[in-house]
Design an enzyme around this catalytic site. Structure first.
Site, PDB file in Angstrom:
ATOM      1  N   GLY B 492       0.806  -1.208   0.000  1.00  0.00           N
ATOM      2  CA  GLY B 492       0.000   0.000   0.000  1.00  0.00           C
ATOM      3  C   GLY B 492       0.842   1.261   0.000  1.00  0.00           C
ATOM      4  N   ILE B 563      12.337   3.307   7.012  1.00  0.00           N
ATOM      5  CA  ILE B 563      11.086   3.279   7.771  1.00  0.00           C
ATOM      6  C   ILE B 563      10.450   4.660   7.721  1.00  0.00           C
ATOM      7  CG2 ILE B 563      10.115   2.969  10.092  1.00  0.00           C
ATOM      8  CD1 ILE B 563      10.986   0.359   8.627  1.00  0.00           C
ATOM      9  N   GLN B 572       3.090  -2.018  13.467  1.00  0.00           N
ATOM     10  CA  GLN B 572       2.872  -3.041  12.433  1.00  0.00           C
ATOM     11  C   GLN B 572       3.704  -4.300  12.724  1.00  0.00           C
ATOM     12  OE1 GLN B 572       0.959  -3.067   9.154  1.00  0.00           O
ATOM     13  NE2 GLN B 572      -0.089  -2.037  10.799  1.00  0.00           N
ATOM     14  N   LYS B 635      10.178  -0.454   2.079  1.00  0.00           N
ATOM     15  CA  LYS B 635       9.582  -1.757   1.795  1.00  0.00           C
ATOM     16  C   LYS B 635       8.354  -1.912   2.691  1.00  0.00           C
ATOM     17  CE  LYS B 635      14.018  -4.014   0.660  1.00  0.00           C
ATOM     18  NZ  LYS B 635      15.051  -4.995   1.133  1.00  0.00           N
ATOM     19  N   GLU B 639       3.207  -7.191   6.760  1.00  0.00           N
ATOM     20  CA  GLU B 639       3.088  -8.639   6.864  1.00  0.00           C
ATOM     21  C   GLU B 639       4.320  -9.359   7.389  1.00  0.00           C
ATOM     22  OE1 GLU B 639       0.146  -9.860   3.413  1.00  0.00           O
ATOM     23  OE2 GLU B 639       1.093  -7.932   3.098  1.00  0.00           O
TER      24      GLU B 639
END
Lengths: 322, 676
Positions: B492, B563, B572, B635, B639
């Site tokens: 996203g 980041i 996350q 990146k 997940e």
């Protein structure tokens, strides 16, 4: 959702008067409201007893009286309970979450229903919910169901922690109802399923629990221990409430109650009989545990509960003896 | 930077799909199949239609009009066939939620029932090789000679792992609110992880031009993939609103969510690994057995991560699928990587132990120079640095590799490690930035599913424009905004952010407005292998008396580019790791062999970790400067946190007890079956 009438009771007698056929008493609602949403409980009338003046914890000589509407969190925090019956405080705090304990009442905790997946799902058979429809748990998911005192009709467990401690403490349940007042000693409130698993307790329709009375705490050390794969907010896979009084290496007194192994809090009377008057040794504790668990009848997915219960009994007694 | 939507969330002003105030709204409640396979013989709605407030009943007796393209789980009431227990077979629409639910209860559905098959087995006769696995990877790959590699190995392992059905369980239930206007245009407030794709799917299912459909999802209360594809509630709300001539709202119950909003397939995974006397892999063979429904083929890419992890002369990966009488599995946080790396990283630990090599060292020795399967160079790859940094922080050098020797009273203590990886992919996105009274309005049909993407995009735009973040306002969650891909696949922020940066650059040239479309830019990405990497370290305590497993420490070290926002990133990573801990120790949906469908369909029975289960969880990251990725150098991080966690925990259980539990979750019954 089925429509129902709601009435608030002004007194225990008023509650019993308002209890019509198809009625249920409403305490904290932490189980009943869920069951109504699921369609498992379908009352025509709700009689709200949560605000009855049954919310005190009082000393009565060497006994303690607990009102039926006392919230679980208040009971666990009460100085009389913490000082005299720490096992009960621990059992209460092992149950549910802080939010649920703030709502749940003593009577509601005793009368909560099994969490068997089939019981809670109206699209599947369940003898407890719909007598005669069958028990798919016996060949299906019974991982957390009973190994003691179950029947061909039902292998449900009673999920309460508090009730296990009360069973070990020889608590008395005070009841009023259409047939008058009565006192039911624990663990006699809850029945084994037999051929009538739809009946969780010995109460008659309209009976209202008004309180619980605790006799003087038994001599000896006590503990409550609960086993669960999640560290908090989970029903027990098994639990134990135990009291052990050792004098000169001999067991002078012993109380053992087991949770999540049966349709009722399970008082381990056989183990107690084996122990009292005998030596307080690890060997004796193991003999006692095995004597109790000889009556266990495990199913494929809950066979782990037999060694678990054995380990819990032995370890609890070892800890209390040391 | 604080979350820009923090205030409206904590004050309750943030509107979720079921919360939009709409005049004259009505409610739909679905009826679910009671059989797992068969045909609907008859639907009798007469009693329901006579009930108070009931406006309509939908079922296959009078199939609502859908496009011929409508398929699978979204082709509601088009067929009499029942594909699984819990499938939607009818629905009632009424003036109140209670009346709709009561009417749904009164709808009588009769079935002709067939014998169902809901059990995944590695020897199921219906297993086949899918053409591709999610989303478009080849099912099988083979390089070198596996058998020769295994024959030449000094040490081999041949092990099989199983993982159960897992459910996403976002806090916000799947909900939809549908309104038709007089011109036949449809507005759906949906719980979508992507409003552009949800609009396209709803339009094609209903046979509408996509200009006639608008999907709005301003706030979404978690999805974990289950809201990444359009779910039946959105189509049902639209059909019900058309039938009733009124706006219709649906909010699925938690139990219904277990049935119709997707889940992670159970897996059976066989790993065969060989290593030579120098600790170098001679062969890696990974086969995954999985299920899908009879309605749709969804093949999870479980063995795909093995294609990027380790250097080996012989590498084979394969997927076998069987179509059962079950609901269609779908995306759940790190589909493929999550279950696949559980098995691969457990097997690597078994191999290290069998060969007498430190498990970190084994991984380091098999670090590839280029992607093992594709041969492409990596844009950046810092797995070894993550392993080294994690080892330093975790105190790995003090670990005695012998299992089953640290005991503290009843507790056996052990530690374990596993690698993590996740692709760093971008999809084409558009964005528009407009200057208004000295402030900047950023518009992109992105989604904020609780991750903080509004905040991240605000920071990205502010950086690109060279202005303070409080002058930037991000508008997202609406399919009328410039088209954008879903919040999914950890792509996203990289996808939307690229378009936002390009739009900002265009604005700086134009002066008042900038628009961007990254379609061409993203095409260049295929030249390199792009992946984030990480290492997870777990310390467990296993109780010899009760079989309880407690996770006393969990550390993740990640290399995921630059980041964008450290606060959001930590949340996350830790969120993913927590979900991985749940997978390792408690999460499990049971399939009901007798009746079909699922058991344990609520959060009292499907346990996710509580705070007490993670007393010490930490995520850190390395500075990774990768200029090949995107304008932010980032990146995706949604997940990777769940990847490898369960393996690290399972490996720690082995270290603590000396026993392998190869069947997740690792619960007290499985520990009590072991002998210590």
């Amino acid at each position: 959702m089925k429509t129902f009438e709601y009435a608030r009771a002004e007194s225990p007698a008023d509650a019993v008067r308002k209890f019509a056929p198809g009625a249920m008493y409403l305490g904290g609602g932490t189980n009943l409201v869920d069951l109504m949403r699921l369609g498992v409980a379908r009352p025509d009338h709700l009689v709200d007893v949560s605000r009855l003046p049954l919310d005190a914890v009082e000393e009565a000589g060497d006994r303690v009286r607990i009102g039926a509407a006392v919230r679980n969190s208040d009971l666990a925090a009460h100085p009389l309970i913490r000082s005299r019956y720490p096992m009960l405080a621990r059992a209460l705090l092992a149950g549910a979450s802080g939010q649920v304990r703030n709502m749940a009442t003593v009577a509601g905790n005793l009368l909560q229903r099994t969490r068997c997946a089939y019981f809670q799902d109206v699209t599947r058979p369940c003898n407890k919910r719909e007598p005669g429809s069958g028990c798919p748990a016996i060949e299906g998911d019974h991982t957390n169901l009973a190994i003691l005192g179950a029947s061909h009709a039902c292998v449900a467990t009673h999920p309460s922690d508090m009730a296990v401690a009360l069973a070990a403490l020889d608590a008395e349940v005070h009841v009023t109802g259409p047939g008058g007042d009565k006192i039911i000693p624990m663990p006699g409130l809850h029945r084994l399923p037999g051929d009538a698993p739809e009946r969780d307790t010995v109460l008659d329709p309209g009976d209202l629990i008004t309180g619980v009375e605790l006799p003087a705490p038994p001599p000896g050390a006590s503990l409550y221990r609960k086993v669960r794969e999640r560290a908090s907010f989970a029903f027990a896979l098994a639990s134990i409430a135990a009291v052990l009084d050792v004098r000169d290496g001999t067991v002078a007194g012993c109380r053992i109650a087991l949770g999540s192994l049966a349709h009722a809090p399970w008082r381990a009377e056989r183990a107690e009989q084996v122990l009292v008057g005998g030596p307080a040794t690890g060997e004796a504790f193991l003999t006692a545990a095995e004597a109790e668990l000889e009556q266990a009848r495990a199913l494929p997915r809950n066979a782990f509960k037999v060694p678990l219960a054995r380990n819990l009994i032995v370890r609890a007694l070892e800890e209390l003896a040391s | 930077m604080n979350r820009v939507e923090g205030r409206v969330k904590v004050t309750g002003l943030a509107t979720y799909a079921a919360e939009y105030p709409v005049e004259g709204v009505t409610y739909a409640y679905p009826v679910q199949s009671r059989v797992a396979k068969g045909r609907v013989r008859r639907v009798d709605a007469s009693a329901a239609l006579a009930m108070p407030g009931v406006l309509a009943v939908l079922s296959c007796e009078d199939p609502p009009r859908l496009a011929t393209e409508a398929e699978g789980e979204l082709a509601l009431f088009q067929s009499r066939d029942v594909a699984y227990r819990g499938q939607l077979v009818a629905a009632a629409v009424a003036d109140t939620y209670e009346n709709a639910r009561a009417a749904a209860d009164a709808i009588v559905v009769e079935y002709d029932q067939d014998v169902h098959d809901v059990s995944l087995r590695a020897d199921h006769p219906g297993l086949y090789r899918p053409e591709v696995v999610n989303p478009a990877f080849p099912s099988d790959t083979e390089k070198g000679d596996i058998e020769a590699g295994l024959d030449a190995a000094e040490t081999t392992v041949d092990v099989t792992y199983t993982t159960p059905v897992l459910h996403n369980n976002p806090m916000e239930p799947h909900a939809a609110l549908a309104l038709w206007d007089e011109e036949g245009r449809l507005l759906v407030y949906d719980t979508a992880q992507g409003t552009s794709s949800s609009r396209d799917m709803i339009a094609s299912t209903l046979g509408l031009p996509k200009e006639h459909v608008r999907v709005v999802s301003r706030h979404v209360g978690g999805g974990f993939g289950s809201k990444g594809t359009t779910r039946p509630q959105a189509v049902l709300a639209a059909l019900a609103a058309r039938a009733a001539g009124r706006p219709v709202k649906i909010a699925l119950t938690r139990q219904q969510m277990f049935d119709v909003t997707g889940y992670r397939t159970p897996t059976i995974q066989r790993l065969r690994l060989g290593v030579d006397s120098d600790g170098r892999l001679t062969a890696l063979d990974h086969t995954a057995y999985e299920q899908s429904s009879t309605l749709e083929e969804f093949a999870e890419q479980t063995a795909v991560p093995a294609r990027v992890m380790y250097a080996t002369p012989a590498l084979r990966t394969a997927h076998r699928l069987v179509r059962l009488d079950v609901a269609t599995p779908s995306w759940m946080r790190a589909p493929g990587e999550c279950p696949g790396m559980y098995a691969l990283e457990s097997a690597m630990d078994e191999l290290a132990f069998a060969a007498g090599i430190d498990p970190i060292e084994l991984r380091v020795r098999n670090e590839p120079e280029t992607a093992p399967d594709s041969g492409l160079p990596f844009s950046s790859r810092n797995l070894v640095a993550c392993l080294r940094e994690g080892a330093r922080r975790f105190g790995w050098d003090r670990r005695d590799p012998a299992p089953g020797i640290v005991r503290e009273g009843e507790w056996m203590v052990g530690t374990g490690v596993a690698a993590s990886t996740y692709p760093a992919v971008r999809r084409p996105s558009r964005a528009r930035v407009t200057m208004r009274e000295g402030d900047f309005l950023v518009q992109v049909a992105a989604a904020d599913i609780g991750t903080g993407s509004r905040t991240a995009l605000t920071a990205i735009a502010a950086g690109a424009l060279g202005v303070a973040p409080d002058r930037v306002h991000v508008e997202l969650g609406d399919s009328d905004l410039p088209e954008a891909p879903v919040a999914g696949g950890s792509m996203g922020t990289a996808s939307w952010g690229s378009a936002v940066v390009r739009a900002c650059e265009a604005l700086k040239v134009n002066g008042t407005e900038g628009v961007a479309d990254t379609t061409d830019e993203v095409k260049q990405d295929a030249r390199l292998a792009r992946h984030a990497f990480g290492a997870q370290f777990a310390e467990v305590r296993v109780n010899a008396v009760t079989g309880e497993v407690r996770l006393s420490r969990l550390l993740g070290v990640f290399a995921a580019g630059r980041i964008v926002d450290p606060v959001l990133a930590r949340s996350q990573f830790i969120g993913g790791m927590t979900m991985g801990a749940g997978m390792a120790l408690m999460e499990e949906t049971l399939t009901d062999e007798e009746f079909g469908g699922f058991l344990r369909r609520d959060l009292a029975q499907y346990h996710v970790p509580a705070c007490a289960d993670l007393p010490d969880v930490e995520a850190v990251w390395l500075d990774e400067d990768d200029g090949e990725l995107n304008p932010m150098g980032s990146k995706g991080i949604g997940e990777i946190g769940i990847v490898g966690t369960a393996a690290a925990i399972g490996n720690a259980v082995h270290h603590a007890t000396g026993h392998r539990v190869r069947d997740l979750p690792i619960t007290p019954p499985k520990i009590l079956a072991l002998r210590f």
